[in-house]
Design an enzyme around this catalytic site. Structure first.
Site, PDB file in Angstrom:
ATOM      1  N   TYR A 481      21.353  94.834 -10.337  1.00 33.30           N
ATOM      2  CA  TYR A 481      20.736  96.087 -10.782  1.00 33.30           C
ATOM      3  C   TYR A 481      19.797  96.610  -9.694  1.00 33.30           C
ATOM      4  O   TYR A 481      20.073  97.579  -9.041  1.00 33.30           O
ATOM      5  CB  TYR A 481      20.008  95.895 -12.108  1.00 33.30           C
ATOM      6  CG  TYR A 481      19.570  97.212 -12.708  1.00 33.30           C
ATOM      7  CD1 TYR A 481      20.481  98.010 -13.376  1.00 33.30           C
ATOM      8  CD2 TYR A 481      18.260  97.659 -12.589  1.00 33.30           C
ATOM      9  CE1 TYR A 481      20.109  99.236 -13.922  1.00 33.30           C
ATOM     10  CE2 TYR A 481      17.873  98.880 -13.130  1.00 33.30           C
ATOM     11  CZ  TYR A 481      18.792  99.665 -13.790  1.00 33.30           C
ATOM     12  OH  TYR A 481      18.413 100.876 -14.315  1.00 33.30           O
ATOM     13  N   SER A 561      24.795 101.828 -14.338  1.00 30.43           N
ATOM     14  CA  SER A 561      23.719 102.815 -14.201  1.00 30.43           C
ATOM     15  C   SER A 561      23.174 102.756 -12.772  1.00 30.43           C
ATOM     16  O   SER A 561      23.912 103.010 -11.832  1.00 30.43           O
ATOM     17  CB  SER A 561      22.633 102.558 -15.248  1.00 30.43           C
ATOM     18  OG  SER A 561      21.755 103.641 -15.358  1.00 30.43           O
ATOM     19  N   ASP A 645      28.067 110.396 -22.112  1.00 31.50           N
ATOM     20  CA  ASP A 645      26.904 109.840 -21.418  1.00 31.50           C
ATOM     21  C   ASP A 645      26.011 110.981 -20.949  1.00 31.50           C
ATOM     22  O   ASP A 645      26.339 111.698 -20.011  1.00 31.50           O
ATOM     23  CB  ASP A 645      27.357 108.995 -20.220  1.00 31.50           C
ATOM     24  CG  ASP A 645      26.204 108.197 -19.606  1.00 31.50           C
ATOM     25  OD1 ASP A 645      25.031 108.498 -19.929  1.00 31.50           O
ATOM     26  OD2 ASP A 645      26.477 107.272 -18.834  1.00 31.50           O
ATOM     27  N   HIS A 680      25.903 106.037 -22.716  1.00 29.07           N
ATOM     28  CA  HIS A 680      25.463 105.196 -21.603  1.00 29.07           C
ATOM     29  C   HIS A 680      25.601 103.705 -21.919  1.00 29.07           C
ATOM     30  O   HIS A 680      25.405 102.871 -21.046  1.00 29.07           O
ATOM     31  CB  HIS A 680      24.014 105.536 -21.268  1.00 29.07           C
ATOM     32  CG  HIS A 680      23.594 105.124 -19.889  1.00 29.07           C
ATOM     33  ND1 HIS A 680      24.252 105.538 -18.745  1.00 29.07           N
ATOM     34  CD2 HIS A 680      22.590 104.321 -19.463  1.00 29.07           C
ATOM     35  CE1 HIS A 680      23.662 105.017 -17.680  1.00 29.07           C
ATOM     36  NE2 HIS A 680      22.657 104.270 -18.091  1.00 29.07           N
TER      37      HIS A 680
END
Length: 719
Positions: A481, A561, A645, A680
């Protein structure tokens, strides 16, 4: 022929199924129209041939989505073991999952999923009664047959007789709020609409505070939202009469505004932010009708919030001049920072505090692993809480009159269990352990520290079956991430368990940009230092390869993301490093991300292309959409996104897919899987999640050369 020779030949023939060079599936990509759109940044013209895909309301985009899905699912349908993966996911998923109990009014509530229900169900029983008498209080599976309407927040009035809950349709961040009489379970007033990025915090029994934006003109999925406001809703009145409490002035816009009431109903606490990092802080005395807002902090240089109060004494968690966070106290009559007194000073480890009963609980991250300490309200340490093992603990919260609380514990090989903790004696006892067809004793997790490009030491936890052969041929997913001060801590996942059952390795590095080592670690992966995050991820891959966990032919990289950006940047910078790339709901157009929905609020981490020439050039240098090049063989890529999303709009993924498909050299497929009625990720029905992971794992293993599942290969070799 001797039996041993027969077994050897069988084993070799099965292995050959995996390692033979099979004919690649020919993919005929849909034609994607290119337009002459050009944007000039600081004198530099940037072509944007797929700008038209940003219009999520157009028939042309809808047709493109349909054609792409036809190609993608046509490819996925040819994977011989895809259905086997789906069945195993369903089997492993099918166990009872129960959340920690909590008391509201005369009842004790908990959430439960029988196994394969699309959404968790809220149950309750009379406090003091046998839990086996529990009844269904609220079943989100009845909202819509396919499970695509999910429950968001649930909040009760002080006396527990009224509840407000939010729902999300199709995964959208836009929510509706319903108000229910908890005795009759009947909806008592008209539904509130157009609520976004909001909690629900009650003021006594009369009403509650919530946040939202003005509904944008045009597409509610992609139009920019940058003026957040806090409202008060009095039960029994129409939404049109809701009182604007904070925000709404053109002179000072805040992209994120939140409000919550202290447990004693004495103070309204308001946070106001212009980005996802840093907030202003205000309080209002609700006992004084004439009181206005009192400023605690008038700048956004820190993340600061109220965790508890005793009368006018406020307990604040803050990273102001304390990158690893600390707790301070101050009187509400004069709460500015020069009057703060350290309650729990900053340490070398990152603090995440909470309150329960008459105590403060200080959870520290030590190399991404939990340690928890209990303090009294005077700042004296009562004890270190003995946790069940090495992993992640959470949930140390309870109302002030409680003497017990419930916390969860998990790690990569331990399914989440719930423990009951006596706050006076310090005793923990197992409250609920899931009965799942997974034996943690067969797996191991090890933390290593590797060196990134600039010499920084980065931790990574590597999890796999015990007895793993380090021969460079283990299918491996490297997940990352690296942003927004978010920490990746050890946690069990059903999907990862299925991956590891197949002999897969699951590796998670704690990249810069995250919060594992405090604000300095976060800042080291932002704006003009964002490349550090990609370098950390690349170095993690190289460590796994150098130490023979895997090789480039058996490595997949995955992230969602901001992690989708990570995958997109890594695969365009080092396409040789991995066999498969799996960017999910990614931020992929770094020159235009801030023009959609609440995207401008991410500028603390990214900067924007309009900020300066230097920032524009830096962003363009790694923006995945702008760095796909002709003549390069990119890894097999499965981009995933949802058509609803409205956090990271699907146009990011659409444009990246179009770029890859137009420029890919070689036979590696570059596909996009677009989930319909999905956002999302939050609230995604279990059925959709299972199908998605069967596709992701199937695509990954198939492109690593497997024609049967690795576990079935191993079973036949053993027979």
């Amino acid at each position: 022929m001797k039996k041993s020779i027969i077994l050897l030949l069988i084993g070799l023939s099965i292995i050959a199924c995996k390692e033979e060079k099979k004919e690649p599936i020919a993919v005929n990509y849909p034609e994607t129209n290119q337009v002459d759109t050009v944007t000039t940044y600081f004198g530099t013209e940037v072509k944007d041939p797929y700008r038209w895909l940003e219009d999520d309301m157009s028939d042309e985009t809808g047709d493109w989505v349909k054609r792409q899905n036809e190609v993608t699912f046509g490819y996925l349908d040819t994977i011989p073991f895809r259905e086997d993966l789906k069945q195993r996911l369903e089997t492993l998923w099918n166990y009872e999952k129960v959340g920690a109990p909590f008391k509201e009014g005369d009842y004790t509530y908990f959430r439960k999923n029988d196994g394969l229900q699309n959404q968790y169900v809220i149950y309750r029983y009379q406090t003091g009664a046998d839990p086996s008498t529990a009844e269904i209080f609220l079943d989100p599976n009845t909202f819509k047959e396919d499970g695509t309407i999910s429950l968001g927040g649930l909040s009760f009035s002080d006396n527990g007789k009224t509840a407000a809950y939010s729902i999300s349709e199709g995964g959208s961040d836009w929510r509706k709020v319903l108000v229910m009489d908890t005795e009759t379970k009947e909806i008592v007033e008209d539904t509130l609409i157009d609520v976004k990025f909001s909690g629900l915090s009650w003021k006594g029994n009369e009403g509650f505070y919530y946040s939202s934006y003005d509904k944008p003109k045009g597409s509610e999925l992609s139009a920019k939202t940058d003026q957040h406001k806090l409202y008060y809703h009095k039960v029994g009145t129409p939404q049109s009469e809701d009182e604007l409490i904070f925000g709404g002035t053109e002179a000072e816009k805040h992209r994120y505004v939140g409000g919550y009431v202290t447990e004693d109903n004495k103070y309204l606490v308001v946070t106001a932010s212009i980005s996802t990092s840093g907030n202003k802080l205000f309080i209002k005395d609700l006992e004084d009708p004439s009181a206005g807002f009192v400023t605690v902090l008038d700048h956004t240089d820190s993340d600061t919030y109220v965790i508890e109060n005793e009368g006018s004494k406020l307990y604040l968690a803050t990273n102001l001049n304390a990158p690893n966070q600390k707790i301070v106290t101050v009187d509400a009559s004069n709460p500015t920072s020069e009057n703060w007194v350290d309650f729990i000073p900053e340490t070398e480890n990152v603090l995440s505090p909470s309150s329960g009963g008459k105590y403060i609980f200080a959870e520290y991250m030590v190399d991404a692993v939990s340690k928890v300490f209990q303090y009294d309200m005077e700042g004296n340490m009562v004890r270190e809480i003995e946790l069940p093992g090495v992993g992640s603990a959470g949930g140390f919260g309870a109302k002030k009159d409680e003497t017990e609380l419930y916390y969860s514990f998990t790690n990569y090989v331990t399914p989440g269990s719930i423990y009951k903790f006596d706050m006076e004696s310090g005793n923990s006892e197992l409250y609920r352990k899931p009965e799942i067809d997974f034996n943690p004793e067969n797996y191991e997790s090890n933390q290593v520290f590797y060196t990134s490009k600039d010499g920084t030491k980065v931790p990574m936890i590597i999890t796999h079956k015990k007895g793993l052969t380090l021969d460079g041929k283990n299918p491996t997913i490297l997940y990352g991430y690296g942003g927004f001060n978010i920490s990746l801590t050890p946690g069990f996942s059903i999907t990862n368990a299925v991956w590891m059952e197949q002999g897969g390795v699951y590796a998670v590095p704690n990249l810069r940009g995250g919060g594992e080592y405090g604000k300095d670690w976060h800042n080291a992966g932002t704006k003009m230092q964002k490349q550090n995050v990609f370098d950390d991820f690349i170095a993690a891959a190289e460590y796994l390869i150098e130490n023979k966990y895997t090789s480039s032919d058996y490595l997949a990289i995955r992230g969602g993301s901001n992690g989708g950006l990570l995958v997109g940047a890594t695969m365009t910078q080092r396409p040789d490093l991995m066999k498969v790339a799996l960017p999910a709901v990614g931020v992929l157009d770094m020159l235009r991300y801030h023009t959609f929905t609440a995207g401008a609020g991410w500028a603390y981490d990214y900067g924007t292309a309009e900020e300066s020439k230097e920032m524009f050039e830096y962003l363009k240098g790694y923006s995945p959409v702008h760095n796909v090049k002709e003549g390069v063989e990119y890894p097999a890529t499965l981009i995933t996104t949802g058509d609803h999303d409205d956090r990271v709009v699907p146009a990011h993924s659409f444009k990246f897919a179009a770029e890859l498909q137009s420029k890919q050299t070689g036979t590696n497929p570059t596909l996009i899987r677009i989930e319909t009625d999905a956002g999302h990720g939050a609230g995604t029905p279990v059925s959709k999640t299972i199908e998605q992971y069967a596709d992701i794992f199937g695509f990954t293993l198939y492109n690593m050369g497997y024609e049967v599942l690795p576990e079935k290969v191993n079973e036949k070799i053993k027979e």
